[in-house]
Design an enzyme around this catalytic site. Structure first.
Site, short mmCIF file in Angstrom:
data_model
loop_
_atom_site.label_atom_id
_atom_site.label_comp_id
_atom_site.label_asym_id
_atom_site.label_seq_id
_atom_site.Cartn_x
_atom_site.Cartn_y
_atom_site.Cartn_z
N SER A 57 13.16 43.22 43.41
CA SER A 57 14.10 44.33 43.54
C SER A 57 13.41 45.51 44.23
O SER A 57 12.91 45.37 45.34
CB SER A 57 14.64 44.72 42.16
N GLU A 112 17.43 38.66 49.65
CA GLU A 112 18.29 38.68 48.47
C GLU A 112 19.08 39.97 48.54
O GLU A 112 18.55 41.03 48.89
CB GLU A 112 17.47 38.54 47.17
N HIS A 161 19.49 38.63 43.02
CA HIS A 161 19.25 39.91 42.37
C HIS A 161 19.87 39.85 40.97
O HIS A 161 20.97 40.33 40.74
CB HIS A 161 19.88 41.04 43.19
#
Length: 299
Positions: free
Chosen positions: A111, A200, A270
């Site tokens: 992330s 992602e 995610h």
């Protein structure tokens, strides 16, 4: 920058838990510590690992101090981030990349931690896009102990898998969270030539934001020379439409300009249990057979 692979971990090695972005709960810190200790590792929490300042894990200078202390300590053999959220980008200018290059050690996180993966990439050091807790934690352990990841097979039934093209690409894998990659343009040197791009995409980013991020990467030249694209699950976008377009239309329009093999439906995403992807390691993307093969990240 050419770099020797970091040494694989052994039982009894020391790893550092740090919070370079948002803060974690005490329970999560305890869980992460317990997992690492079960792997036979010693754990040292950063001095400011449980600090809180709004949504940040304390002041920028304190989060940076913990990160650099882990990088500079020769006893620490891996740097484990507790969570993403927001705040990693604030530290980029102060991270001791020279010390990392001299004593390479893997970084684990995903992330917002994509910002720090960029620095590890610049130093030529492999890192792990994933987490030490969750259903894929054992994969992280095996990679840290020197194992070669099992080939990752795309799921043709996943939403978005129809974006898969054909062809084969060979190069180093690098990427992560789309928004964080785009936001590093103009902040860090960005050279993806000869790389397979891992993406992602967070559903919190609407179609317009996905378009902006990809357009920034494309127009800045950051993606010049990319040889393939490995696309993770598009969870949350399944029923989302904006004025007649879906996420599939945006990705076809933007990624199609690269004219390289694309493999979609890969189990990277995610969410709270992302599949682990070693970054800055050689890989083979086979869009015909639906497989991404990855090399070991540690020696």
């Amino acid at each position: 920058m050419s770099q020797e692979l970091p040494r694989a971990l052994s039982r009894g090695d020391l790893v550092a838990l740090v919070s370079p972005a948002s803060w974690s709960s005490e329970e999560w810190i305890e869980t992460s510590t317990a997992v690492l200790e079960c792997w036979g590792l010693r754990v040292r929490c950063g001095v400011h690992a449980d600090d809180r300042l709004g949504y940040l894990a304390g002041r920028d200078e304190d989060r940076l101090a913990d990160l650099n202390a882990a990088i500079r300590d020769p006893e620490v053999r891996a740097v484990i981030t507790l969570r993403g959220g927001c705040g990693s980008s604030r530290l980029l200018a102060g991270v001791d990349v020279d010390a990392l290059a001299k004593d390479p050690k893997p970084l684990v996180g995903y992330s917002d931690i994509t910002a720090l993966h960029r620095l590890w990439h610049m130093a030529g050091v492999p890192s792990l896009h994933g987490a030490v807790a969750g259903e894929h934690a054992e994969i992280v352990r095996d990679i840290l102990y020197g194992g070669t990841p099992a080939p990752v097979r795309a799921d043709p039934t996943q939403f978005g898998a129809e974006l898969t093209t054909g062809g084969r690409a060979v190069g180093k894998l690098f990427g992560g969270n789309l928004e964080m990659l785009a936001r590093s343009v103009g902040v860090l040197d960005f050279d993806m030539r000869g790389h397979v791009l891992l993406l992602e995409i967070n559903k919190l980013a609407g179609l317009g934001n996905v378009d902006r991020a990809l357009t920034q990467l494309l127009m800045s030249g950051a993606l010049d020379g990319v040889v393939g694209v490995a696309l993770g699950w598009l969870t949350g976008f399944e029923d989302y439409e904006d004025r007649g377009w879906t996420i599939l239309d945006v990705l076809r329009d933007r990624l199609g300009t690269l004219d390289v093999p694309l493999l979609a439906g890969l189990p990277f995403g995610h969410d709270s249990n992302p599949r682990v992807a070693p970054l800055n390691v050689p890989c083979t993307l086979d869009a015909d057979d639906g497989i991404l093969t990855l090399a070991a990240a540690l020696r």
